[in-house]
Motif scaffolding. Structure first.
Motif, PDB file in Angstrom:
ATOM      1  N   VAL A  29     -19.285 -32.040  14.191  1.00  0.00           N
ATOM      2  CA  VAL A  29     -17.973 -31.414  13.792  1.00  0.00           C
ATOM      3  C   VAL A  29     -17.882 -29.875  14.455  1.00  0.00           C
ATOM      4  CG1 VAL A  29     -17.152 -30.347  11.563  1.00  0.00           C
ATOM      5  CG2 VAL A  29     -18.135 -32.528  11.478  1.00  0.00           C
ATOM      6  N   VAL A  30     -19.136 -29.218  14.990  1.00  0.00           N
ATOM      7  CA  VAL A  30     -18.875 -27.856  15.464  1.00  0.00           C
ATOM      8  C   VAL A  30     -17.990 -28.028  16.522  1.00  0.00           C
ATOM      9  CG1 VAL A  30     -20.419 -26.282  16.864  1.00  0.00           C
ATOM     10  CG2 VAL A  30     -20.974 -27.183  14.564  1.00  0.00           C
ATOM     11  N   VAL A  31     -18.477 -29.144  17.305  1.00  0.00           N
ATOM     12  CA  VAL A  31     -18.106 -29.279  18.823  1.00  0.00           C
ATOM     13  C   VAL A  31     -16.477 -29.584  18.731  1.00  0.00           C
ATOM     14  CG1 VAL A  31     -17.928 -30.716  20.797  1.00  0.00           C
ATOM     15  CG2 VAL A  31     -19.962 -30.318  19.719  1.00  0.00           C
ATOM     16  N   VAL A  32     -16.243 -30.480  17.557  1.00  0.00           N
ATOM     17  CA  VAL A  32     -14.617 -30.665  17.257  1.00  0.00           C
ATOM     18  C   VAL A  32     -13.859 -29.535  16.911  1.00  0.00           C
ATOM     19  CG1 VAL A  32     -13.194 -32.254  15.604  1.00  0.00           C
ATOM     20  CG2 VAL A  32     -15.232 -33.289  16.860  1.00  0.00           C
ATOM     21  N   ALA A  33     -14.435 -28.849  15.905  1.00  0.00           N
ATOM     22  CA  ALA A  33     -13.737 -27.525  15.495  1.00  0.00           C
ATOM     23  C   ALA A  33     -13.632 -26.649  16.484  1.00  0.00           C
ATOM     24  CB  ALA A  33     -14.567 -26.894  14.339  1.00  0.00           C
ATOM     25  N   GLY A  34     -14.519 -26.334  17.337  1.00  0.00           N
ATOM     26  CA  GLY A  34     -14.391 -25.462  18.554  1.00  0.00           C
ATOM     27  C   GLY A  34     -13.333 -25.753  19.582  1.00  0.00           C
ATOM     28  N   ALA A  35     -13.600 -27.160  20.027  1.00  0.00           N
ATOM     29  CA  ALA A  35     -12.393 -27.924  20.618  1.00  0.00           C
ATOM     30  C   ALA A  35     -11.020 -27.920  20.029  1.00  0.00           C
ATOM     31  CB  ALA A  35     -12.800 -29.234  20.958  1.00  0.00           C
ATOM     32  N   LEU A  36     -10.785 -28.068  18.708  1.00  0.00           N
ATOM     33  CA  LEU A  36      -9.326 -28.048  18.244  1.00  0.00           C
ATOM     34  C   LEU A  36      -9.034 -26.445  18.490  1.00  0.00           C
ATOM     35  CD1 LEU A  36      -7.186 -29.246  16.728  1.00  0.00           C
ATOM     36  CD2 LEU A  36      -8.540 -28.742  14.511  1.00  0.00           C
ATOM     37  N   THR A  62     -20.619 -23.038  21.767  1.00  0.00           N
ATOM     38  CA  THR A  62     -20.913 -24.295  21.500  1.00  0.00           C
ATOM     39  C   THR A  62     -22.304 -24.623  22.072  1.00  0.00           C
ATOM     40  OG1 THR A  62     -18.673 -24.942  21.530  1.00  0.00           O
ATOM     41  CG2 THR A  62     -20.299 -26.645  21.573  1.00  0.00           C
ATOM     42  N   THR A  63     -22.758 -24.365  23.278  1.00  0.00           N
ATOM     43  CA  THR A  63     -24.087 -24.810  23.657  1.00  0.00           C
ATOM     44  C   THR A  63     -25.237 -24.290  22.847  1.00  0.00           C
ATOM     45  OG1 THR A  63     -23.251 -24.695  26.037  1.00  0.00           O
ATOM     46  CG2 THR A  63     -25.609 -24.594  25.691  1.00  0.00           C
ATOM     47  N   PHE A  64     -25.352 -23.126  22.501  1.00  0.00           N
ATOM     48  CA  PHE A  64     -26.522 -22.435  21.589  1.00  0.00           C
ATOM     49  C   PHE A  64     -26.510 -22.676  20.036  1.00  0.00           C
ATOM     50  CE2 PHE A  64     -24.031 -18.457  21.355  1.00  0.00           C
ATOM     51  CZ  PHE A  64     -24.108 -18.146  20.299  1.00  0.00           C
ATOM     52  N   VAL A  65     -25.150 -22.865  19.591  1.00  0.00           N
ATOM     53  CA  VAL A  65     -24.893 -23.180  18.294  1.00  0.00           C
ATOM     54  C   VAL A  65     -25.282 -24.512  17.865  1.00  0.00           C
ATOM     55  CG1 VAL A  65     -23.410 -23.656  16.165  1.00  0.00           C
ATOM     56  CG2 VAL A  65     -23.204 -21.393  17.773  1.00  0.00           C
ATOM     57  N   VAL A  66     -24.847 -25.827  18.789  1.00  0.00           N
ATOM     58  CA  VAL A  66     -25.350 -26.878  18.354  1.00  0.00           C
ATOM     59  C   VAL A  66     -26.770 -27.275  18.611  1.00  0.00           C
ATOM     60  CG1 VAL A  66     -25.172 -29.247  19.419  1.00  0.00           C
ATOM     61  CG2 VAL A  66     -23.065 -27.980  19.183  1.00  0.00           C
ATOM     62  N   ILE A  67     -27.316 -26.406  19.526  1.00  0.00           N
ATOM     63  CA  ILE A  67     -28.759 -26.795  19.743  1.00  0.00           C
ATOM     64  C   ILE A  67     -29.733 -25.776  18.607  1.00  0.00           C
ATOM     65  CG2 ILE A  67     -30.708 -26.655  21.230  1.00  0.00           C
ATOM     66  CD1 ILE A  67     -28.963 -27.234  23.409  1.00  0.00           C
ATOM     67  N   SER A  68     -29.374 -24.613  18.568  1.00  0.00           N
ATOM     68  CA  SER A  68     -30.154 -23.879  17.804  1.00  0.00           C
ATOM     69  C   SER A  68     -29.661 -23.311  16.310  1.00  0.00           C
ATOM     70  CB  SER A  68     -30.607 -22.663  18.527  1.00  0.00           C
ATOM     71  OG  SER A  68     -29.490 -21.711  19.150  1.00  0.00           O
ATOM     72  N   GLY A  69     -28.333 -23.621  16.172  1.00  0.00           N
ATOM     73  CA  GLY A  69     -27.765 -23.265  14.727  1.00  0.00           C
ATOM     74  C   GLY A  69     -28.137 -21.686  14.325  1.00  0.00           C
ATOM     75  N   LEU A  70     -28.202 -21.561  13.307  1.00  0.00           N
ATOM     76  CA  LEU A  70     -28.196 -20.105  12.727  1.00  0.00           C
ATOM     77  C   LEU A  70     -29.233 -19.164  13.382  1.00  0.00           C
ATOM     78  CD1 LEU A  70     -26.501 -18.467  10.315  1.00  0.00           C
ATOM     79  CD2 LEU A  70     -28.783 -18.887   9.136  1.00  0.00           C
ATOM     80  N   ARG A  71     -30.461 -19.606  13.538  1.00  0.00           N
ATOM     81  CA  ARG A  71     -31.435 -18.968  14.315  1.00  0.00           C
ATOM     82  C   ARG A  71     -30.971 -18.412  15.459  1.00  0.00           C
ATOM     83  NH1 ARG A  71     -36.737 -18.152  13.277  1.00  0.00           N
ATOM     84  NH2 ARG A  71     -36.806 -19.457  11.632  1.00  0.00           N
ATOM     85  N   GLY A  72     -30.162 -19.321  16.246  1.00  0.00           N
ATOM     86  CA  GLY A  72     -29.666 -18.970  17.627  1.00  0.00           C
ATOM     87  C   GLY A  72     -28.766 -17.811  17.593  1.00  0.00           C
ATOM     88  N   SER A  73     -27.925 -17.646  16.543  1.00  0.00           N
ATOM     89  CA  SER A  73     -26.945 -16.846  16.443  1.00  0.00           C
ATOM     90  C   SER A  73     -27.636 -15.379  16.221  1.00  0.00           C
ATOM     91  CB  SER A  73     -26.090 -17.197  15.208  1.00  0.00           C
ATOM     92  OG  SER A  73     -25.285 -18.432  15.734  1.00  0.00           O
ATOM     93  N   ALA A  74     -28.535 -15.668  15.308  1.00  0.00           N
ATOM     94  CA  ALA A  74     -29.268 -14.404  14.999  1.00  0.00           C
ATOM     95  C   ALA A  74     -30.050 -13.691  16.190  1.00  0.00           C
ATOM     96  CB  ALA A  74     -30.405 -14.651  13.843  1.00  0.00           C
ATOM     97  N   TRP A  75     -30.512 -14.677  16.946  1.00  0.00           N
ATOM     98  CA  TRP A  75     -31.104 -14.124  18.156  1.00  0.00           C
ATOM     99  C   TRP A  75     -30.191 -13.435  19.131  1.00  0.00           C
ATOM    100  CZ3 TRP A  75     -36.166 -15.974  20.746  1.00  0.00           C
ATOM    101  CH2 TRP A  75     -37.080 -16.260  19.704  1.00  0.00           C
ATOM    102  N   VAL A  76     -29.037 -14.286  19.341  1.00  0.00           N
ATOM    103  CA  VAL A  76     -28.165 -13.576  20.181  1.00  0.00           C
ATOM    104  C   VAL A  76     -27.516 -12.309  19.731  1.00  0.00           C
ATOM    105  CG1 VAL A  76     -25.689 -14.106  21.072  1.00  0.00           C
ATOM    106  CG2 VAL A  76     -27.534 -15.909  21.098  1.00  0.00           C
ATOM    107  N   SER A  77     -27.345 -12.067  18.171  1.00  0.00           N
ATOM    108  CA  SER A  77     -27.147 -10.979  17.746  1.00  0.00           C
ATOM    109  C   SER A  77     -27.713  -9.725  18.046  1.00  0.00           C
ATOM    110  CB  SER A  77     -26.779 -11.169  16.260  1.00  0.00           C
ATOM    111  OG  SER A  77     -26.020 -12.023  15.789  1.00  0.00           O
ATOM    112  N   VAL A  78     -29.122  -9.918  18.318  1.00  0.00           N
ATOM    113  CA  VAL A  78     -30.079  -8.933  18.780  1.00  0.00           C
ATOM    114  C   VAL A  78     -29.545  -8.134  20.017  1.00  0.00           C
ATOM    115  CG1 VAL A  78     -32.001  -8.387  19.530  1.00  0.00           C
ATOM    116  CG2 VAL A  78     -32.074 -10.023  17.564  1.00  0.00           C
TER     117      VAL A  78
END
Length: 516
Positions: free
Chosen positions: A379-386, A174-190
């Protein structure tokens, strides 16, 4: 806490901190306060490498380390359907990906729900698809939380409880997705892909040599003592024979190209050529999936007698007792990141769909990308929390829904793919097919008729869906023609891979781009 547990836990903690830092660093240098397009699809600026690791990351979930090994342990060869459908899906994506990218880029769309609402000219249809997709995606978030919990608890030698591991999965993602979105997911994917390739490559060599003296002795023993695991029906009378394998591979290969998380990867690309190159490169990544499948079968001889969910730990049972704690920690981190990256994309997509297609209809948010982005982040936070709450309280509820996730999403294929290339598919034809196909697949799955006569239940449901959609479009109520400003797009890019035509758009002959 034992010294082994302390070492493995420290390795895990260091890499989790690095994951958060890397995800946050992805937005360095980006314009502050960007809109939902910049957050959800990376400003459509990701090149071949980032798109490759991102979309490969979606394919390598906790299933790669847990489920694939567990299937190999319990059944054997039927698990190869994963490699079959992903490879076929990449081939289909060579055509579909650039088409969806072009359509979305031309009209400023950022989700599959945007595309459906725009194509059929009905915002409520985008809302309905967002709800359907959320129902299908939430189980995957919970499964990734559960998978990471099991991995972390195992590699820490029990020092980290399942409940704490579940929370760590939620918090880090949740921390990096909320702040950096798809680009953050791509960087973590590396980071994730480097560790996945390194750890699976190591295990592919280490386990056969350590336990059997090489692949020759291991395969000889497998064919002599466990021949049922090398047949398509597999061990245990699973009913997963040739017809099931073929229909599941076909159905999933169609579904994966319109799966909301896949579409998010498409729309984040810099150009259509980026997606074509990516489609050619992704199948090479699939070779790694053979490793956990084979190691699952190797575990039959090393740790026999694993029952039920315990079989999902077959791979880790091979390494926890035979490798040093730091190596166990690194392998655990690779498996944990294989949960975090796809979970992040699932949460991102749910947030974007609701921010745009559901909450975006609220007058205060309509046409305001900055506000839609904030709504999507909430919604990201709510979906993850649910999903986390359901993991703690009712773990079986979402798992049961996961049974229809792919079969359910498959019912969107006529509405999305056929609707984009055949202008005569009407709104009511597409909706009628979706309702009938979705109802049929739910009935077949939840009444225990999957497989149906040896065939994946989603396949006959999709066939009925298509027939109903075509019949209603041909004989049912007609809707208005396309608006005068709607134009047919061209399939091939212009020079340099950039769009051609009015407004800088690509197109597909015969495609319909607006209202019925």
């Amino acid at each position: 806490m034992t010294s082994q547990a302390a070492t493995a836990t420290t390795v895990f903690a260091v890499f989790m901190l690095a994951t958060v830092v890397l995800g946050l660093a992805a937005v360095r240098g980006r314009t502050p306060g960007g809109g939902i397009a910049d957050w959800s699809v990376g400003g459509r600026s990701l090149g071949t490498v980032l798109i490759w690791v991102l979309m490969a990351g979606e394919g390598y979930t906790s299933f790669s380390y847990l489920g694939a090994a567990g299937w190999g342990y319990n059944h054997g060869s039927p698990v190869l359907y994963v490699i079959a459908y992903m490879s076929c899906g990449y081939a289909i994506g060579y055509v579909v990906g650039p088409t969806l990218w072009a359509y979305a880029r031309r009209h400023g769309l950022v989700t599959i729900t945007d595309m459906v609402a725009h194509r059929y000219g009905r915002p409520w249809l985008g809302t309905a698809v967002a709800i359907l997709a959320t129902v299908c995606l939430l189980p995957y978030i919970q499964l990734q939380i559960t998978g990471m919990g099991v991995v972390v608890s195992t590699i820490s030698y029990g020092a980290i409880s399942l409940n704490w591991a579940y929370f760590v999965a939620f918090a880090v993602t949740t921390t990096f997705v909320v702040i950096s979105g798809l680009r953050g997911s791509a960087w973590v994917s590396v980071l994730k892909d480097v560790l996945v390739i390194a750890t699976l490559g190591f295990l592919a060599v280490y386990v056969p040599l350590h336990y059997f003296g090489g692949y020759g002795p291991f395969l000889d023993r497998l064919t002599a003592e466990k021949p049922a695991w090398l047949t398509l029906t597999g061990h245990g009378g699973s009913g997963l024979g040739g017809a099931w394998f073929a229909t599941t591979s076909f159905l999933n290969s169609l579904t994966v190209v319109i799966f909301p998380t896949t579409v998010a990867g498409y729309l984040g690309a810099r150009s259509a050529d980026t997606l074509r190159r990516n489609a050619m490169l992704l199948p090479f990544y699939n070779v790694l999936l053979f490793v956990p499948m084979l190691l699952g079968m190797a575990a039959l001889f090393v740790v026999p007698g694993l029952k039920g969910a315990e079989s999902n730990l077959a791979l880790f049972k091979l390494v926890v007792d035979s490798l040093p704690a730091w190596a166990v920690g690194v392998i655990g981190v690779a498996a944990a990141l294989s949960s975090i990256v796809p979970m992040g994309v699932f949460m991102l997509v749910i947030g974007t769909m609701w921010g745009r297609s559901v909450l975006g209809a609220v007058p205060a948010l309509a046409g305001r990308q900055d506000r839609q982005k904030v709504a999507a982040q909430v919604v990201v936070v709510v979906a993850g929390a649910l999903a986390l709450l359901m993991t703690y309280t009712r773990p079986d509820t979402l798992v049961r829904l996961s049974l229809i996730s792919y079969e359910g999403m498959a019912q969107l294929v006529p509405m999305v793919l056929i609707g984009l290339v055949w202008r005569k598919l009407t709104l009511w034809g597409a909706v009628s097919g979706l309702v009938v196909g979705g109802t049929l697949v739910c009935w077949l799955v939840f009444t225990g008729h999957d497989p149906l006569w040896g065939v994946n239940a989603g396949a006959p449901a999709l066939a009925v869906n298509l027939l109903v959609a075509l019949a209603v479009s041909r004989f049912g109520p007609r809707t208005a023609d396309l608006r005068p400003d709607d134009e047919v797009l061209a399939a091939d890019p212009g020079p340099g891979g950039e769009p051609e035509g009015p407004g800088g758009a690509l197109s597909v002959p015969g495609a319909t781009l607006g209202n019925d």
